[in-house]
Write a protein that holds these residues in place. Structure first.
Motif, PDB file in Angstrom:
ATOM      1  N   TYR A  32       0.824  -1.208   0.000  1.00 49.34           N
ATOM      2  CA  TYR A  32       0.000   0.000   0.000  1.00 49.34           C
ATOM      3  C   TYR A  32       0.849   1.245   0.000  1.00 49.34           C
ATOM      4  CZ  TYR A  32      -3.307  -3.518   1.550  1.00 49.34           C
ATOM      5  OH  TYR A  32      -4.067  -4.633   1.654  1.00 49.34           O
ATOM      6  N   ILE A  33       1.840   1.260   0.908  1.00 47.45           N
ATOM      7  CA  ILE A  33       2.621   2.486   1.043  1.00 47.45           C
ATOM      8  C   ILE A  33       3.476   2.704  -0.191  1.00 47.45           C
ATOM      9  CG2 ILE A  33       4.289   3.721   2.455  1.00 47.45           C
ATOM     10  CD1 ILE A  33       3.283   2.254   4.852  1.00 47.45           C
ATOM     11  N   ASP A  35       1.394   4.246  -2.665  1.00 46.64           N
ATOM     12  CA  ASP A  35       1.233   5.675  -2.381  1.00 46.64           C
ATOM     13  C   ASP A  35       2.442   6.452  -2.853  1.00 46.64           C
ATOM     14  OD1 ASP A  35      -1.065   4.971  -1.197  1.00 46.64           O
ATOM     15  OD2 ASP A  35      -0.432   5.345   0.874  1.00 46.64           O
ATOM     16  N   GLU A  79       2.569   6.711  -6.557  1.00 47.06           N
ATOM     17  CA  GLU A  79       1.503   7.589  -7.079  1.00 47.06           C
ATOM     18  C   GLU A  79       1.879   9.049  -6.902  1.00 47.06           C
ATOM     19  OE1 GLU A  79      -2.333   6.636  -5.480  1.00 47.06           O
ATOM     20  OE2 GLU A  79      -3.196   8.531  -6.173  1.00 47.06           O
ATOM     21  N   VAL A  80       2.331   9.350  -5.666  1.00 45.95           N
ATOM     22  CA  VAL A  80       2.694  10.736  -5.374  1.00 45.95           C
ATOM     23  C   VAL A  80       3.900  11.143  -6.212  1.00 45.95           C
ATOM     24  CG1 VAL A  80       3.501  12.300  -3.574  1.00 45.95           C
ATOM     25  CG2 VAL A  80       1.725  10.621  -3.086  1.00 45.95           C
ATOM     26  N   ARG A  96       2.980  11.965  -9.700  1.00 49.76           N
ATOM     27  CA  ARG A  96       2.305  13.253  -9.749  1.00 49.76           C
ATOM     28  C   ARG A  96       3.323  14.394  -9.656  1.00 49.76           C
ATOM     29  NH1 ARG A  96      -2.339  12.881  -5.580  1.00 49.76           N
ATOM     30  NH2 ARG A  96      -0.922  14.095  -4.278  1.00 49.76           N
ATOM     31  N   LEU A 111       9.204   8.143   6.563  1.00 48.69           N
ATOM     32  CA  LEU A 111       8.380   6.951   6.817  1.00 48.69           C
ATOM     33  C   LEU A 111       9.057   5.986   7.782  1.00 48.69           C
ATOM     34  CD1 LEU A 111       6.886   6.114   3.350  1.00 48.69           C
ATOM     35  CD2 LEU A 111       5.620   6.212   5.487  1.00 48.69           C
ATOM     36  N   ILE A 134       5.850   1.704  11.230  1.00 46.13           N
ATOM     37  CA  ILE A 134       5.946   1.229   9.854  1.00 46.13           C
ATOM     38  C   ILE A 134       7.103   0.244   9.674  1.00 46.13           C
ATOM     39  CG2 ILE A 134       6.487   2.050   7.516  1.00 46.13           C
ATOM     40  CD1 ILE A 134       4.749   4.561   8.447  1.00 46.13           C
ATOM     41  N   TYR A 142      -8.532   6.927   0.774  1.00 47.87           N
ATOM     42  CA  TYR A 142      -7.304   6.138   0.795  1.00 47.87           C
ATOM     43  C   TYR A 142      -6.159   7.115   1.000  1.00 47.87           C
ATOM     44  CZ  TYR A 142      -5.610   7.452  -3.838  1.00 47.87           C
ATOM     45  OH  TYR A 142      -5.124   8.141  -4.895  1.00 47.87           O
ATOM     46  N   SER A 143      -4.991   6.591   1.346  1.00 47.28           N
ATOM     47  CA  SER A 143      -3.941   7.436   1.907  1.00 47.28           C
ATOM     48  C   SER A 143      -3.662   8.728   1.135  1.00 47.28           C
ATOM     49  CB  SER A 143      -2.664   6.618   2.044  1.00 47.28           C
ATOM     50  OG  SER A 143      -2.431   5.887   0.860  1.00 47.28           O
ATOM     51  N   VAL A 144      -3.379   8.609  -0.190  1.00 43.54           N
ATOM     52  CA  VAL A 144      -3.020   9.815  -0.946  1.00 43.54           C
ATOM     53  C   VAL A 144      -4.196  10.786  -1.016  1.00 43.54           C
ATOM     54  CG1 VAL A 144      -2.135  10.709  -3.109  1.00 43.54           C
ATOM     55  CG2 VAL A 144      -1.320   8.512  -2.237  1.00 43.54           C
ATOM     56  N   LYS A 169      -4.440  12.555   2.221  1.00 43.20           N
ATOM     57  CA  LYS A 169      -3.353  13.540   2.281  1.00 43.20           C
ATOM     58  C   LYS A 169      -3.723  14.803   1.483  1.00 43.20           C
ATOM     59  CE  LYS A 169       1.237  13.611   0.235  1.00 43.20           C
ATOM     60  NZ  LYS A 169       2.109  14.543   0.918  1.00 43.20           N
ATOM     61  N   ASP A 170      -4.199  14.596   0.233  1.00 40.53           N
ATOM     62  CA  ASP A 170      -4.584  15.730  -0.612  1.00 40.53           C
ATOM     63  C   ASP A 170      -5.677  16.566   0.048  1.00 40.53           C
ATOM     64  OD1 ASP A 170      -2.770  14.814  -2.363  1.00 40.53           O
ATOM     65  OD2 ASP A 170      -4.223  13.933  -3.784  1.00 40.53           O
ATOM     66  N   HIS A 194       0.564   7.713   7.608  1.00 35.38           N
ATOM     67  CA  HIS A 194       0.436   6.252   7.745  1.00 35.38           C
ATOM     68  C   HIS A 194       0.452   5.805   9.192  1.00 35.38           C
ATOM     69  CE1 HIS A 194       0.090   4.491   3.816  1.00 35.38           C
ATOM     70  NE2 HIS A 194       0.900   5.440   3.333  1.00 35.38           N
ATOM     71  N   SER A 231      -8.645  -3.751   0.988  1.00 35.44           N
ATOM     72  CA  SER A 231      -7.823  -3.568  -0.207  1.00 35.44           C
ATOM     73  C   SER A 231      -8.707  -3.181  -1.384  1.00 35.44           C
ATOM     74  CB  SER A 231      -7.130  -4.873  -0.541  1.00 35.44           C
ATOM     75  OG  SER A 231      -5.774  -4.778  -0.274  1.00 35.44           O
ATOM     76  N   PRO A 258      -2.096  -2.086  -4.934  1.00 38.95           N
ATOM     77  CA  PRO A 258      -3.494  -1.814  -4.607  1.00 38.95           C
ATOM     78  C   PRO A 258      -3.613  -0.591  -3.704  1.00 38.95           C
ATOM     79  CG  PRO A 258      -2.677  -3.618  -3.271  1.00 38.95           C
ATOM     80  CD  PRO A 258      -1.570  -3.259  -4.223  1.00 38.95           C
ATOM     81  N   ARG A 259      -4.776   0.046  -3.751  1.00 42.32           N
ATOM     82  CA  ARG A 259      -5.069   1.105  -2.788  1.00 42.32           C
ATOM     83  C   ARG A 259      -5.654   0.453  -1.550  1.00 42.32           C
ATOM     84  NH1 ARG A 259      -7.986   5.452  -6.720  1.00 42.32           N
ATOM     85  NH2 ARG A 259      -6.072   6.372  -7.546  1.00 42.32           N
ATOM     86  N   ARG A 260      -5.516   1.169  -0.479  1.00 43.45           N
ATOM     87  CA  ARG A 260      -6.099   0.649   0.748  1.00 43.45           C
ATOM     88  C   ARG A 260      -7.103   1.683   1.233  1.00 43.45           C
ATOM     89  NH1 ARG A 260      -2.495  -1.585   5.586  1.00 43.45           N
ATOM     90  NH2 ARG A 260      -4.140  -2.216   7.032  1.00 43.45           N
TER      91      ARG A 260
END
Lengths: 874, 121
Positions: free
Chosen positions: A27-28, A31, A34-35, A38, A59, A64, B25-27, B30-31, B47, B63, B74-76
């Protein structure tokens, strides 16, 4: 079209993957990517990389980062508890193999503990001396011109210490010392104190001892000063305050002033004393000669390198010193800390050869190996029973690693159990073992942290080795095959079992052979005709300065008793004569001399000790008494030579020597020749020996009939008290003295007996367990064979044939190393037994018989069983 | 009454999850926080907060689909649990009680004061 992906810095991505909890990683990471994507689009790759790195670093925080607990959730305490329970239940269920294993492990570990204690004790010798690295012991080697014989030992003259410390800057201090048995008066009774040392005042500068009372720097300055150990101070001055008091020492009751009391020092020390008196009290010459070497010298050097630099200077120095004397002397240095284990020269305390320690350590290792192999064999044999359990566990989701550790854990449980029992057993057996090896082992050293740490390490190691293979085999089983029920011992397991059995038995055969050889050599030594009589001879000390007429009176008085056969005064009994003299014939040139052993004796020596004269006559009493009245410069001796001395002097026959003039200390005449006899250990060749008629012998030997021992001894005691009131009545028997000479060998023999016995039992146990499991598996086969008409004999043959072949193989394997090693050991003796074939055959047969009986018990039971019982259950 | 442990940042995260409703989901969270509160939120802080909230039982996660912009990861998604709602309400009520307990004068003067400063410019 495939879109070109931007990739973040790989190193940091990897770092993230390494630390991240696997549960969150996907998951992380998603993230992050993805970030990152972007940001690349928004502000370019460089900025995005930088922010990525920052993110990864931020992190990195407790929630974690992966933790042991969360990543391996199966290893929780519940599972451990369960495994432990299963282990205990299994041990309980298979009682016979548990007993065999625990018994084997306990015996093995106990043996090893005891041996480790012994080795630890020997290795700790002299370690308490703070300057041990810098102290050297001086070894002297001398010879005479015209002869290649060299004699070496720790004897040195009084000159060595002062001369060397004066000449060489490497030497800081020198200490001369000598040990003696002194008579000390306690409550008006003379007592012989055997641990009495005379040493220079520098003794306390070189060696460290804790002074309780008195001043170490000055304690040994001056005549007639003595320092006591704390326990001696308690013995002689029970009311305390020993310092300043007087002790009456020696036959003449010389008063010595007590100037100090030191704390009792560790037993593991090469310098042993209860009393230490100032060296000058001996009133010997201070530094006149390099000869008259009766003292031990230790040097305190400036450093470790001084050993080498001093060694280089010593030889030229001594060559210069001895120029023109007809003799040569060389000195060498032994590091103080290596003396006990590596030096061939024993001094105050018998050394322990490092070889002996290696032998014992080797035995300990072999025993542990046997025990481990037994465990491996039994558990691989048992694995069939555990196979179903493993199958079920695997189906229920157990992983290989878990199963592996489960089985290791089981062996750890067993090992820990055995170690605990062993500790108890070892402490119970320690006194007996100390007695056996004649060492003072302390129970407390069993509980030092380093020793316990070592034991824990060994426990873990043994459980890993012993449990490792079975654990590997078991955890590797395929559940589908196992649960279908077609599981049999694998081929590789069988090969392993067989080779382990062979190895085990090879070790056993080896130990048996070694034991038999050592025992026969000991038997040979004890029963050898040595050329003299050592039964019923009492040896007593009279002191070298005892008057001739006093001793003559004693001899005559004693001879009036009909139970006393003969009495003689001499310096040494025939058991051990080693005293360095030199002899020469008048016909020999210049300073030429021949080194020889010599023994002052009187006219009764030959008859008392049963020596055999082959030519000439005995000493005459007349000559001795006339000689006694003369001044030293007018004395003449009579000599009796042994055959070797006659040959060494160059006479053609024994008869030719008779009547010839010879010189040994004083001139004299050869009157007789005696047959060669072993007057030293059987390790050595027979050397030249001369008996001569000096009257300074410090011993009286009394040959008695031995029918009324008590009466005779009390008669002697009565006479003794009457005629020699200043001498304690203390005696020993010659045959005991003789035995004492072979103490190392006897100890080795006894220790070998013990551990070879243990090894045989352990190997037998292993075979017992293994064969029982093997036969259990074949019950059905045996029953069918029986039903079809197989005879008892053919069944037994079938069952034990394989094992017998294995044992035969191991016998063959063991013979060669055993032969080589024992030959080497025997080569240390000049007089020795031969390594006959019967020893090997007997050892082999013995092992075979044990093996056959062990297997036979199970085979017999299986073979006579009613076949119905074997076939019924299905 | 049961004590709900909820830190300031945790409360913000919890509220934002509520705002995003099924899309949290996390991002995304955050946004949302960054745009609404104009403060930057580090991935690590977010997190850990999410993990802690989940441990406390205020959030549950599942998930989601994996998308291409996440390289197949996957996104969570997060959802507020019943306990989480209680905790939010509890936090809100305690704040309101505290608000109410503050004397009017204190609040007025402060607001007036700051407004006055602003209007003078």
């Amino acid at each position: 079209m495939e879109k070109e992906r931007n990739t973040p810095p790989n190193l940091f991505l990897k770092f993230f993957r390494w630390y991240c909890n696997p549960r969150l990683q996907d998951y992380i990471e998603g993230d992050l990517l993805e970030v990152y994507e972007r940001r690349v689009n928004a502000s370019g790759k460089r900025m995005a990389d930088f922010r990525f790195i920052l993110d990864v670093l931020l992190l990195c925080r407790p929630g974690i980062i992966k933790s042991e607990n969360k990543s391996q959730p199966f290893y929780n305490s519940g599972m451990f508890k369960n495994n432990f329970k299963i282990a205990i239940r299994n041990l309980w269920k298979n009682k016979s193999s548990t007993v065999i294993n625990v018994f084997g492990l306990t015996t093995g570990i106990t043996s090893c503990l005891l041996i480790a204690l012994f080795i630890g004790n020997e290795a700790s010798f002299d370690q308490f001396q703070p300057r041990k690295e810098h102290i050297a012991r001086v070894v002297m080697e001398y010879g005479f011109e015209g002869s290649t014989d060299k004699v070496s030992g720790t004897f040195t003259s009084t000159k060595v210490a002062p001369a060397l410390s004066r000449t060489f800057p490497e030497v800081i201090k020198g200490v001369r010392m000598t040990d003696a048995s002194m008579i000390v008066e306690l409550n008006h009774e003379p007592i012989t104190e055997s641990k009495f040392l005379f040493a220079d005042s520098s003794f306390f500068d070189v060696f460290y001892y804790d002074m309780v009372e008195g001043n170490a720097a000055t304690a040994l300055d001056g005549f007639d000063k003595v320092v006591l150990t704390e326990s001696m101070a308690k013995k002689y001055f029970p009311q305390g305050d020993a310092v300043g008091k007087e002790l009456l020492i020696g036959e003449n009751k010389d008063p010595y002033e007590v100037t100090g009391v030191i704390r009792d020092y560790p037993v593991a020390s090469q310098i042993q004393f209860d009393f230490i008196a100032s060296f000058c009290s001996l009133r010997v010459n201070q530094e006149e000669s390099w000869f008259e070497a009766n003292y031990t010298t230790y040097l305190l050097l400036t450093g470790v390198d001084a050993f080498a630099s001093l060694k280089a200077k010593l030889d030229p120095f001594m060559e210069n010193e001895m120029k023109g004397t007809g003799a040569s002397i060389r000195f060498s240095l032994e590091p103080f800390k290596d003396v006990h284990l590596y030096s061939p020269h024993s001094d105050l305390v018998p050394n322990t050869s490092i070889r002996y320690l290696y032998i014992l350590g080797g035995i300990a290792l072999l025993i542990i190996v046997i025990v481990c192999f037994t465990y491996i064999n039994l558990s691989t044999a048992k694995s069939i029973e555990r196979a179903r359990e493993v199958g079920i566990r695997k189906v229920s989701g157990a992983m290989r690693g878990q199963l592996f550790w489960q089985f290791i854990g089981e062996s750890l449980v067993l090992c820990t159990l055995s170690v605990l029992v062993s500790f108890v057993l070892a402490s119970a057996l320690l006194p007996a073992f100390s007695l056996l090896i004649d060492k003072n082992l302390q129970l407390s050293s069993l509980l030092t942290p380093s020793f316990i740490l070592g034991v824990v390490a060994v426990t873990l190691l043994v459980s890993l080795i012993a449990g490792g293979y079975p654990a590997l085999v078991l955890s590797n089983l395929q559940p589908a095959r196992v649960l279908k029920g077609v599981f049999k011992n694998t081929q590789s397991a069988k090969v392993l079992q067989q080779s382990l059995t062979v190895f085990q038995f090879a070790i056993t055969v080896f130990l048996i052979i070694a034991t038999v050889v050592i025992q026969s050599q000991l038997h040979f030594i004890q029963n050898r005709k040595l050329g003299y009589d050592r039964d019923h001879i009492i040896s007593m000390r009279v002191g070298g300065d005892a008057k001739y007429d006093v001793i003559t009176t004693i001899k005559n008085e004693l001879k009036t008793n009909t139970h006393i056969v003969d009495v003689t005064r001499c310096a040494n009994s025939p058991v051990n004569i080693s005293s360095g003299y030199s002899m020469r014939l008048p016909s020999m040139q210049g300073n030429e001399m021949i080194s020889t052993n010599a023994n002052p004796a009187d006219e009764d020596y030959v008859s008392t000790t049963g020596l055999e004269l082959v030519a000439g006559t005995n000493f005459s009493q007349n000559h001795i008494s006339i000689n006694e009245s003369k001044e030293w410069d007018y004395k003449e001796f009579q000599f009796i030579l042994n055959e070797t001395a006659v040959k060494r002097l160059g006479f053609q026959s024994n008869e030719e020597a008779i009547g010839q003039a010879m010189e040994l200390n004083r001139p004299g005449k050869i009157v007789g020749v005696m047959k060669d006899f072993n007057f030293q250990s059987l390790r050595n060749n027979i050397e030249p020996l001369v008996l001569f008629t000096a009257t300074w012998g410090s011993r009286v030997l009394i040959k008695i009939k031995g029918d009324d021992m008590e009466g005779t001894l009390s008669f002697i005691e009565g006479k003794w008290k009457q005629l020699l009131p200043n001498r304690p009545f203390e005696y020993s028997f010659l045959d005991q003295e003789y035995e004492r000479m072979y103490k190392t060998e006897q100890q080795l023999g006894q220790v070998m007996n013990l551990f070879a016995g243990i090894a045989i039992v352990l190997a037998g146990l292993g075979l017992f367990g293994l064969s029982s499991y093997m036969i259990q598996q074949r019950v059905k086969e045996i029953s069918i064979r029986k039903v079809l008409g197989a005879s008892l004999w053919s069944l037994l043959n079938l069952l034990s044939g394989n094992f017998v072949r294995l044992v035969l193989l191991s016998i063959v394997l063991a013979i060669v190393p055993a032969y080589l090693l024992m030959k080497q050991w025997l080569d240390g003796f000049v007089y020795r037994i031969n390594l006959d074939a019967w020893i090997f055959i007997a050892a082999g047969l013995f092992t075979l018989v044990i093996a056959v009986i062990t297997i036979g018990i199970h085979g017999m039971r299986a073979a006579v069983n009613n076949p119905v019982t074997g076939l019924r259950s299905e | 009454m049961k004590n709900f442990q909820l830190g300031e940042f945790e409360e913000i995260v919890l509220l934002t999850v509520g705002i995003l409703n099924k899309e949290a989901y996390s991002v995304g969270i955050k946004d949302e926080i960054e745009s609404r509160l104009s403060r930057t939120v580090s991935m690590g802080a977010l997190h850990t907060a999410l993990l802690r909230l989940e441990d406390k039982g205020y959030l549950k996660s599942y998930s989601g689909e994996s998308t291409e912009d996440r390289a197949g990861r996957p996104r969570r998604y997060f959802e507020i649990t019943a306990l989480g709602k209680k905790a939010m309400l509890y936090a809100k009520e305690t704040r309101e009680q505290l608000w109410k307990a503050i004397p009017k004068m204190v609040l007025n003067s402060k607001i007036v004061g700051s407004w006055a400063v602003a209007s003078r410019q």
